[in-house]
Design a protein around this motif. Structure first.
Motif, mmCIF file in Angstrom:
data_model
loop_
_atom_site.group_PDB
_atom_site.id
_atom_site.type_symbol
_atom_site.label_atom_id
_atom_site.label_comp_id
_atom_site.label_asym_id
_atom_site.label_seq_id
_atom_site.Cartn_x
_atom_site.Cartn_y
_atom_site.Cartn_z
ATOM 1 N N ASN A 21 4.390 2.303 -8.324
ATOM 2 C CA ASN A 21 3.611 3.327 -8.999
ATOM 3 C C ASN A 21 2.173 2.832 -9.185
ATOM 4 O O ASN A 21 1.211 3.487 -8.795
ATOM 5 C CB ASN A 21 4.288 3.616 -10.350
ATOM 6 N N ALA A 22 2.048 1.637 -9.745
ATOM 7 C CA ALA A 22 0.710 1.118 -10.038
ATOM 8 C C ALA A 22 -0.032 0.683 -8.783
ATOM 9 O O ALA A 22 -1.190 1.030 -8.573
ATOM 10 C CB ALA A 22 0.815 -0.047 -11.020
ATOM 11 N N VAL A 23 0.638 -0.078 -7.940
ATOM 12 C CA VAL A 23 -0.029 -0.581 -6.737
ATOM 13 C C VAL A 23 -0.271 0.586 -5.786
ATOM 14 O O VAL A 23 0.678 1.208 -5.308
ATOM 15 C CB VAL A 23 0.824 -1.656 -6.034
ATOM 16 N N GLY A 24 -1.532 0.894 -5.551
ATOM 17 C CA GLY A 24 -1.841 2.045 -4.717
ATOM 18 C C GLY A 24 -3.102 1.822 -3.914
ATOM 19 O O GLY A 24 -3.592 0.690 -3.785
ATOM 20 N N LEU A 25 -3.622 2.919 -3.418
ATOM 21 C CA LEU A 25 -4.865 2.840 -2.643
ATOM 22 C C LEU A 25 -5.973 2.212 -3.471
ATOM 23 O O LEU A 25 -6.867 1.562 -2.941
ATOM 24 C CB LEU A 25 -5.274 4.251 -2.209
ATOM 25 N N PHE A 243 -7.446 3.509 -13.503
ATOM 26 C CA PHE A 243 -6.919 4.047 -12.254
ATOM 27 C C PHE A 243 -5.842 3.143 -11.671
ATOM 28 O O PHE A 243 -4.786 3.591 -11.249
ATOM 29 C CB PHE A 243 -8.048 4.232 -11.243
ATOM 30 N N THR A 244 -6.120 1.853 -11.673
ATOM 31 C CA THR A 244 -5.202 0.950 -10.984
ATOM 32 C C THR A 244 -3.881 0.807 -11.708
ATOM 33 O O THR A 244 -2.842 0.633 -11.085
ATOM 34 C CB THR A 244 -5.855 -0.424 -10.732
ATOM 35 N N LEU A 245 -3.888 0.880 -13.037
ATOM 36 C CA LEU A 245 -2.623 0.750 -13.761
ATOM 37 C C LEU A 245 -1.880 2.077 -13.870
ATOM 38 O O LEU A 245 -0.786 2.130 -14.397
ATOM 39 C CB LEU A 245 -2.873 0.178 -15.155
ATOM 40 N N VAL A 275 2.014 -7.594 -11.896
ATOM 41 C CA VAL A 275 2.178 -7.498 -10.435
ATOM 42 C C VAL A 275 1.011 -6.704 -9.848
ATOM 43 O O VAL A 275 0.414 -7.090 -8.845
ATOM 44 C CB VAL A 275 3.521 -6.825 -10.056
ATOM 45 N N ASN A 276 0.668 -5.607 -10.514
ATOM 46 C CA ASN A 276 -0.451 -4.805 -10.023
ATOM 47 C C ASN A 276 -1.740 -5.630 -9.985
ATOM 48 O O ASN A 276 -2.488 -5.581 -9.005
ATOM 49 C CB ASN A 276 -0.661 -3.573 -10.882
ATOM 50 N N GLU A 277 -1.982 -6.391 -11.045
ATOM 51 C CA GLU A 277 -3.211 -7.199 -11.085
ATOM 52 C C GLU A 277 -3.190 -8.283 -10.018
ATOM 53 O O GLU A 277 -4.208 -8.575 -9.394
ATOM 54 C CB GLU A 277 -3.385 -7.820 -12.477
ATOM 55 N N VAL A 279 -1.596 -8.155 -7.122
ATOM 56 C CA VAL A 279 -1.827 -7.518 -5.821
ATOM 57 C C VAL A 279 -3.295 -7.100 -5.688
ATOM 58 O O VAL A 279 -3.901 -7.228 -4.630
ATOM 59 C CB VAL A 279 -0.899 -6.297 -5.632
ATOM 60 N N GLU A 280 -3.852 -6.639 -6.790
ATOM 61 C CA GLU A 280 -5.225 -6.142 -6.730
ATOM 62 C C GLU A 280 -6.227 -7.277 -6.518
ATOM 63 O O GLU A 280 -7.035 -7.247 -5.591
ATOM 64 C CB GLU A 280 -5.560 -5.399 -8.026
ATOM 65 N N VAL A 281 -6.150 -8.257 -7.389
ATOM 66 C CA VAL A 281 -7.180 -9.285 -7.341
ATOM 67 C C VAL A 281 -6.935 -10.255 -6.176
ATOM 68 O O VAL A 281 -7.859 -10.618 -5.451
ATOM 69 C CB VAL A 281 -7.272 -10.045 -8.689
HETATM 70 NA NA NA Z 1 -3.175 0.013 -8.732
#
Ligand code: NA
Ligand code: PHE
Length: 513
Positions: A21-25, A243-245, A275-277, A279-281
């Protein structure tokens, strides 16, 4: 009803689904561009502070509201909010958490469909013969002088993407959303790791490489305190955290509503956010910028991300650079766009599920029909957005639906949670069944700090995020805060690096993924 009984299958499935859900474009296209635009490492410090003071507390609050509402059979926010107090208006606040999903899905699914098309064209070797700068406008139909002409390929991929979303949603939570996450998330992480490693190993001895990719990496990573003193950096950072979360959308609430009463939320929410952070960073920061920097140099990369969008780099530049990688080029392209596709679909499902749940819970619509309802609504809205904003210029639409309303909703919910539901009750709810002990000072953060933080962000977003306060104030006054329809904005932000703010609105609407 069936909806009431639906529950997550396994804890692994749940964690993958909420991470999906969180990890996206946003992680791969938006974060790197936002970081590049806001001074690289200078962005990182406000970004991390926003995560700790606003992102995490909002995640916990949303999980708590969601699980609480789920116990009463509500899986979408209007019903959940009605359960937070006696006031009748509460459920109308929840409506925000329904509509934002639909309106964001309208353009998000369209972009998701581009990634699918790009997987196909990467594998076919299209970009070896045709540069994406030629391909993309043709694909979108923006080169056609007859504006009523339908770009058939783009429309076909859009339909295919929506059909896939509807099909997965209609299979139910475990066999649809959870399945997609179990397949998509590992592949996404694998593709991301391969691309990051391959990119970071590029050296100036390789053909076409002008700069070490580590220059790009270092730029994103090296923390600089200067960002602390720049209001526009703070706004960009806070906006990215939202947006990212996926907070302020009603989407987290929905997923949390399928938990049992004593299922942990503290650890799950914290894990998904972390996990989202990560993947993002780590992944988001190690692919687009370092690879582009290696071939183009840092200055060109910064110019290409003007406006805070990674579209140009992601869809127009990267496929050309992959051509330098020989036989691996088409595979790298398919991995990059495949990764984006998996990131996208696990997020668009998360936008669909609340709409589905709303129709199921409140109108007793069958799951399959509800899924179809979401698909049709997205198609209609998406079609409208495509016609209104040709060439992917969803800036204005995105600002109101994907930024402004998120912030308003988040402010309302954190206030309702802390002050109407009551922070003592709220804190108890949050810690019920918890597998992680949350630091108790967060009780005060949720009640006082987070709302204040969001209030400042809201004010800033309304004024103008990309300039300093004083300039913003004077511009605001000279335009009378009016938002007249601007043609300046229709210069595509996706097909060209958008020039610096051409209108108040162009400047304040910076989201592009
Ligand atoms: Na995200
Ligand atoms: N968090 C997603 C991203 O980073 C976007 C999203 C927003 C997903 C809202 C679901 C709900 O791209």
């Amino acid at each position: 009803s069936g909806a009431k009984k639906e529950q997550w299958g396994t804890r692994v499935g749940l964690v993958l689904a909420v991470a999906g859900n969180a990890v996206g474009l946003g992680n791969f296209l938006r974060f790197p561009a936002q970081a590049a635009q806001n001074g690289g490492g200078a962005f990182l410090v406000p970004y991390l502070i926003s995560f700790v003071l606003m992102g995490l507390p909002l995640l916990w609050v949303e999980w708590a509201i969601g699980r609480h509402g789920g116990q009463y059979g509500h899986h979408s926010s209007p019903g959940m909010f009605a359960r937070l107090g006696r006031a009748r208006w509460l459920k109308y606040v929840g409506v925000f958490g329904l509509f934002t999903n639909l309106t964001v899905a309208a353009y998000y699914c369209y972009i998701e469909s581009w990634t699918l098309a790009y997987v196909w064209h990467s594998l076919r070797g299209t970009f070896e013969a045709t540069p994406p700068t030629t391909f993309f406008p043709e694909y979108l139909g923006t080169t056609n002088s007859d504006i009523a002409a339908i770009p058939y390929e783009a429309a076909g991929f859009f339909l295919a993407t929506l059909t896939l979303n509807v099909w997965l949603l209609s299979r139910g939570l475990v066999r649809g959303v959870e399945l997609a996450a179990k397949i998509g998330m590992p592949l996404l992480l694998g593709f991301g790791a391969v691309l990051a490693i391959k990119g970071l190993l590029l050296g100036t001895g390789d053909p076409g490489v002008v700069e070490s990719p580590l220059v790009g990496l270092n730029f994103v990573w090296e923390p600089q305190a200067s960002g602390l003193f720049n209001p526009s950096t703070w706004l960009a950072a806070a906006g990215q955290i939202f947006f990212t979360l996926s907070v302020g959308m009603g989407s987290i609430h929905c997923y949390a509503a399928y938990l049992r009463e004593r299922d942990d939320i503290a650890l799950n929410a914290t894990t998904a956010g972390t996990v989202n952070e990560f993947v993002e960073v780590i992944l988001g920061g190690s692919i687009l910028i370092p690879i582009a920097t290696a071939y183009l140099g840092l200055a060109a990369v910064q110019a290409a991300t003007a406006g805070g969008s990674g579209f140009g780099l992601g869809f127009l530049t990267l496929p050309t650079l992959f051509n330098q990688w020989g036989w691996f080029g088409p595979i790298a392209g398919a991995m990059w766009f495949g990764l984006l596709f998996f990131a996208g679909i696990t997020s668009s499902l998360a936008m669909g599920q609340p709409v589905l749940a709303f129709l199921q819970d409140e109108f007793k619509v069958k799951r399959e029909k509800a899924a179809l309802g979401f698909g049709l609504a997205t198609l209609l809205l998406g079609g409208l957005v495509v016609v209104l904003y040709p060439g992917g210029t969803f800036d204005e639409f995105d600002f109101w639906t994907g930024t402004f309303s998120l912030i308003v909703f988040a402010l309302a919910e954190v206030l309702i949670f802390g002050w109407i539901f009551g922070i003592d009750r709220g804190w108890a709810e949050l810690n019920k069944g918890a597998d992680l002990r949350l630091p108790s000072f967060y009780k005060y953060v949720i009640k006082y700090v987070t709302p204040l933080f969001i209030l400042v962000v809201l004010f800033g977003a309304l004024v103008k995020p990309s300039v300093g306060w004083s300039e913003a104030a004077s511009q605001l006054m000279s335009t009378g805060a009016g938002r007249s329809r601007s043609t300046a904005c229709s210069a595509s932000c996706s097909t060209s690096a958008r020039p610096a703010a051409t209108s108040t609105r162009a400047a304040r609407s910076r989201r592009c993924s």
